[in-house]
Design a protein around this motif. Structure first.
Motif, PDB file in Angstrom:
ATOM      1  N   LEU A  64       0.822  -1.205   0.000  1.00  0.00           N
ATOM      2  CA  LEU A  64       0.000   0.000   0.000  1.00  0.00           C
ATOM      3  C   LEU A  64       0.859   1.259   0.000  1.00  0.00           C
ATOM      4  CD1 LEU A  64      -2.861   1.266   0.237  1.00  0.00           C
ATOM      5  CD2 LEU A  64      -2.567   1.169   2.720  1.00  0.00           C
ATOM      6  N   PHE A  65       1.901   1.269   0.827  1.00  0.00           N
ATOM      7  CA  PHE A  65       2.749   2.458   0.943  1.00  0.00           C
ATOM      8  C   PHE A  65       3.961   2.415   0.015  1.00  0.00           C
ATOM      9  CE2 PHE A  65       0.702   2.353   5.220  1.00  0.00           C
ATOM     10  CZ  PHE A  65       0.024   3.555   5.107  1.00  0.00           C
ATOM     11  N   ARG A  66       4.126   1.292  -0.706  1.00  0.00           N
ATOM     12  CA  ARG A  66       5.262   1.124  -1.615  1.00  0.00           C
ATOM     13  C   ARG A  66       6.564   1.419  -0.883  1.00  0.00           C
ATOM     14  NH1 ARG A  66       4.345   3.604  -7.436  1.00  0.00           N
ATOM     15  NH2 ARG A  66       5.798   1.916  -7.870  1.00  0.00           N
ATOM     16  N   ASN A  67       6.671   0.863   0.314  1.00  0.00           N
ATOM     17  CA  ASN A  67       7.820   1.085   1.178  1.00  0.00           C
ATOM     18  C   ASN A  67       8.256  -0.262   1.763  1.00  0.00           C
ATOM     19  OD1 ASN A  67       9.591   1.719   3.319  1.00  0.00           O
ATOM     20  ND2 ASN A  67       8.611   3.688   3.650  1.00  0.00           N
ATOM     21  N   PRO A  68       9.481  -0.717   1.455  1.00  0.00           N
ATOM     22  CA  PRO A  68       9.906  -2.041   1.947  1.00  0.00           C
ATOM     23  C   PRO A  68      10.089  -2.119   3.450  1.00  0.00           C
ATOM     24  CG  PRO A  68      11.750  -0.890   0.911  1.00  0.00           C
ATOM     25  CD  PRO A  68      10.520  -0.078   0.632  1.00  0.00           C
ATOM     26  N   LEU A  69      10.106  -0.964   4.139  1.00  0.00           N
ATOM     27  CA  LEU A  69      10.296  -0.964   5.580  1.00  0.00           C
ATOM     28  C   LEU A  69       9.005  -0.683   6.345  1.00  0.00           C
ATOM     29  CD1 LEU A  69      13.737   0.841   5.931  1.00  0.00           C
ATOM     30  CD2 LEU A  69      13.244  -1.600   5.903  1.00  0.00           C
ATOM     31  N   ALA A  70       7.886  -0.578   5.642  1.00  0.00           N
ATOM     32  CA  ALA A  70       6.596  -0.427   6.327  1.00  0.00           C
ATOM     33  C   ALA A  70       6.261  -1.741   7.033  1.00  0.00           C
ATOM     34  CB  ALA A  70       5.508  -0.060   5.329  1.00  0.00           C
ATOM     35  N   ASP A  71       5.608  -1.628   8.167  1.00  0.00           N
ATOM     36  CA  ASP A  71       5.206  -2.829   8.899  1.00  0.00           C
ATOM     37  C   ASP A  71       3.810  -2.625   9.478  1.00  0.00           C
ATOM     38  OD1 ASP A  71       5.487  -1.219  11.123  1.00  0.00           O
ATOM     39  OD2 ASP A  71       6.805  -2.591  12.215  1.00  0.00           O
ATOM     40  N   PRO A  72       3.207  -3.667  10.064  1.00  0.00           N
ATOM     41  CA  PRO A  72       1.824  -3.533  10.554  1.00  0.00           C
ATOM     42  C   PRO A  72       1.654  -2.476  11.629  1.00  0.00           C
ATOM     43  CG  PRO A  72       2.494  -5.844  10.459  1.00  0.00           C
ATOM     44  CD  PRO A  72       3.716  -5.041  10.220  1.00  0.00           C
ATOM     45  N   TYR A  73       2.755  -2.091  12.280  1.00  0.00           N
ATOM     46  CA  TYR A  73       2.665  -1.129  13.380  1.00  0.00           C
ATOM     47  C   TYR A  73       2.992   0.295  12.943  1.00  0.00           C
ATOM     48  CZ  TYR A  73       2.892  -5.507  16.041  1.00  0.00           C
ATOM     49  OH  TYR A  73       2.655  -6.765  16.537  1.00  0.00           O
ATOM     50  N   SER A  74       3.165   0.527  11.643  1.00  0.00           N
ATOM     51  CA  SER A  74       3.570   1.852  11.160  1.00  0.00           C
ATOM     52  C   SER A  74       2.551   2.933  11.499  1.00  0.00           C
ATOM     53  CB  SER A  74       3.789   1.814   9.643  1.00  0.00           C
ATOM     54  OG  SER A  74       4.850   0.956   9.308  1.00  0.00           O
ATOM     55  N   LEU A  75       1.273   2.571  11.573  1.00  0.00           N
ATOM     56  CA  LEU A  75       0.224   3.565  11.791  1.00  0.00           C
ATOM     57  C   LEU A  75      -0.152   3.731  13.264  1.00  0.00           C
ATOM     58  CD1 LEU A  75      -2.109   2.843   8.760  1.00  0.00           C
ATOM     59  CD2 LEU A  75      -0.316   4.568   8.989  1.00  0.00           C
ATOM     60  N   GLY A  76       0.613   3.116  14.160  1.00  0.00           N
ATOM     61  CA  GLY A  76       0.394   3.365  15.577  1.00  0.00           C
ATOM     62  C   GLY A  76      -0.542   2.413  16.276  1.00  0.00           C
ATOM     63  N   VAL A  77      -0.969   1.330  15.605  1.00  0.00           N
ATOM     64  CA  VAL A  77      -1.892   0.393  16.252  1.00  0.00           C
ATOM     65  C   VAL A  77      -1.249  -0.243  17.477  1.00  0.00           C
ATOM     66  CG1 VAL A  77      -3.152  -1.767  15.951  1.00  0.00           C
ATOM     67  CG2 VAL A  77      -3.149  -0.069  14.133  1.00  0.00           C
ATOM     68  N   SER A  78       0.022  -0.613  17.370  1.00  0.00           N
ATOM     69  CA  SER A  78       0.720  -1.220  18.496  1.00  0.00           C
ATOM     70  C   SER A  78       0.865  -0.231  19.649  1.00  0.00           C
ATOM     71  CB  SER A  78       2.110  -1.705  18.056  1.00  0.00           C
ATOM     72  OG  SER A  78       2.841  -2.200  19.156  1.00  0.00           O
ATOM     73  N   SER A  79       1.162   1.029  19.321  1.00  0.00           N
ATOM     74  CA  SER A  79       1.289   2.038  20.374  1.00  0.00           C
ATOM     75  C   SER A  79      -0.047   2.270  21.078  1.00  0.00           C
ATOM     76  CB  SER A  79       1.798   3.355  19.787  1.00  0.00           C
ATOM     77  OG  SER A  79       3.110   3.211  19.299  1.00  0.00           O
ATOM     78  N   GLY A  80      -1.146   2.240  20.295  1.00  0.00           N
ATOM     79  CA  GLY A  80      -2.460   2.374  20.904  1.00  0.00           C
ATOM     80  C   GLY A  80      -2.748   1.244  21.869  1.00  0.00           C
ATOM     81  N   ALA A  81      -2.405   0.008  21.462  1.00  0.00           N
ATOM     82  CA  ALA A  81      -2.590  -1.135  22.355  1.00  0.00           C
ATOM     83  C   ALA A  81      -1.713  -1.000  23.591  1.00  0.00           C
ATOM     84  CB  ALA A  81      -2.268  -2.425  21.609  1.00  0.00           C
ATOM     85  N   SER A  82      -0.479  -0.538  23.383  1.00  0.00           N
ATOM     86  CA  SER A  82       0.431  -0.354  24.514  1.00  0.00           C
ATOM     87  C   SER A  82      -0.101   0.700  25.479  1.00  0.00           C
ATOM     88  CB  SER A  82       1.821   0.066  23.998  1.00  0.00           C
ATOM     89  OG  SER A  82       2.378  -0.929  23.175  1.00  0.00           O
ATOM     90  N   PHE A  83      -0.697   1.759  24.937  1.00  0.00           N
ATOM     91  CA  PHE A  83      -1.264   2.797  25.800  1.00  0.00           C
ATOM     92  C   PHE A  83      -2.413   2.236  26.636  1.00  0.00           C
ATOM     93  CE2 PHE A  83      -4.292   6.227  26.661  1.00  0.00           C
ATOM     94  CZ  PHE A  83      -3.468   7.129  27.311  1.00  0.00           C
ATOM     95  N   GLY A  84      -3.254   1.404  26.020  1.00  0.00           N
ATOM     96  CA  GLY A  84      -4.356   0.793  26.777  1.00  0.00           C
ATOM     97  C   GLY A  84      -3.851  -0.048  27.922  1.00  0.00           C
ATOM     98  N   VAL A  85      -2.818  -0.856  27.655  1.00  0.00           N
ATOM     99  CA  VAL A  85      -2.255  -1.698  28.712  1.00  0.00           C
ATOM    100  C   VAL A  85      -1.576  -0.841  29.777  1.00  0.00           C
ATOM    101  CG1 VAL A  85      -0.553  -3.493  29.211  1.00  0.00           C
ATOM    102  CG2 VAL A  85      -1.984  -3.671  27.181  1.00  0.00           C
ATOM    103  N   ALA A  86      -0.842   0.192  29.343  1.00  0.00           N
ATOM    104  CA  ALA A  86      -0.164   1.070  30.305  1.00  0.00           C
ATOM    105  C   ALA A  86      -1.170   1.782  31.203  1.00  0.00           C
ATOM    106  CB  ALA A  86       0.699   2.092  29.561  1.00  0.00           C
TER     107      ALA A  86
END
Length: 328
Positions: A64-86
């Motif tokens: 989608l981003f045509r970027n070989p270093l993009a990953d599933p957490y690029s848009l902050g989903v992991s950080s959002g989950a981490s904030f909920g746990v924190a």
């Protein structure tokens, strides 16, 4: 690899005995039935599902981003989950503190719910922004900034948290495939199945995007719809893995590149199922390595995935630089 994940651990079980347990027969040592069915089978299923989910989500984001270093957490989903746990671990003050204390008191279920709510909140913000942003590059930059901002909030929460509670968050952030039960899998499996189904439905649009958005538009592709569907699918996969296993690192970046090298093709009709299988295989291998077979010690899963993924990411960067130099 799945059988090895069931047979290998602090106590090694012969493969033929492992198969006997799987088909419902009684092994020579009845204790092996408990070890395999109650401990190792849920762990192996979780590893396979998480690896498949992160691999496919990473492939979607890279295309989608045509970027070989993009990953599933690029848009902050992991950080959002981490904030909920924190937030649950910190037990923020006021009426919110009563709520988070109640969630924390519900054990693992509370952590999963908090992570899912945090990931969903960030995903909602990204989807709102996606309606106003035309360029996927701009959306990626916004996602990286949002990821950094939410991570800063997590750090701020932890500075106000008692050390013994902060340790709970730290342990969760290291990732683990071993914490899921059969009841967890009853929820985790269908969510991953839905996310993988969405990925299979986007195979043709992703192939069109390989040649650029202008080409895809000439084929009649509705770019905004494809963008939203892809983002939702990848975020559901990444968010569910983070909720149940913690933020597992590097699999989302590394697995798509491994699958491409094995196939020698960028056709998503082949690449999506190949990435699914490769992700499951790599995650199972990491799960076996993390158990340190023959010992009673266990490594955090992120230690193993980082040791595997870091050389692959470096190789991708060096290869991209060499290709750019050759083109020049």
């Amino acid at each position: 690899m799945f059988l090895l994940a069931l047979a290998v651990g602090s106590v090694s079980i012969p493969l033929d005995e492992t198969l006997r347990v799987l088909v419902g027969s009684e092994p020579h040592d009845h204790r092996w039935t408990v070890v395999i069915r109650e401990i190792r089978l849920p762990r192996a299923l979780t590893a396979a599902l998480a690896g498949a989910a992160l691999g496919v989500a990473g492939l979607q984001m890279q295309t989608l981003f045509r970027n070989p270093l993009a990953d599933p957490y690029s848009l902050g989903v992991s950080s959002g989950a981490s904030f909920g746990v924190a937030a649950v671990v910190a037990g923020v003050g006021g009426s919110a503190g009563v709520f988070t204390a109640g969630v924390a008191g519900s054990g693992r279920f509370g952590v999963v719910v908090a992570a899912a709510v945090g990931a969903a909140a960030v995903l909602g913000a990204v989807l709102v922004l996606a309606q106003w942003v035309r360029s996927v590059v701009t959306l990626l930059v916004i996602g990286v900034i949002l990821n950094s901002a939410v991570s800063s909030l997590v750090s701020l929460l932890l500075t106000w948290t008692a050390p013994e509670r902060a340790v709970q968050y730290w342990i969760w952030s290291l990732g683990s495939f071993a914490g899921t039960s059969n009841s967890d899998l009853a929820v985790f499996t269908p969510i991953v199945g839905v996310g993988l189904g969405v990925a299979l439905l986007t195979v043709k649009p992703l192939n069109a995007l390989l040649l650029g958005e202008n080409y895809a538009r000439t084929l009649g592709l509705r770019l905004r719809r494809v963008r939203v569907v892809t983002l939702v699918g990848a975020s559901v996969l990444a968010g569910s893995v983070t909720a149940f296993c913690g933020p597992v690192a590097f699999l989302g970046i590394a697995v798509p590149h491994i699958a491409r090298r094995l196939l020698g093709s960028a056709d998503h009709r082949l690449l999506v199922p190949a990435t699914l299988l490769t992700g499951a295989l790599v995650a199972l291998a990491c799960s076996i390595a993390a158990q340190l077979p023959g010992t009673d010690q266990v490594l955090p899963i992120n230690v193993v995935t980082s040791l595997l993924g870091a050389p692959i990411v470096i190789a991708v960067l060096l290869r991209a630089r060499a290709a750019a130099a050759g083109a020049a």
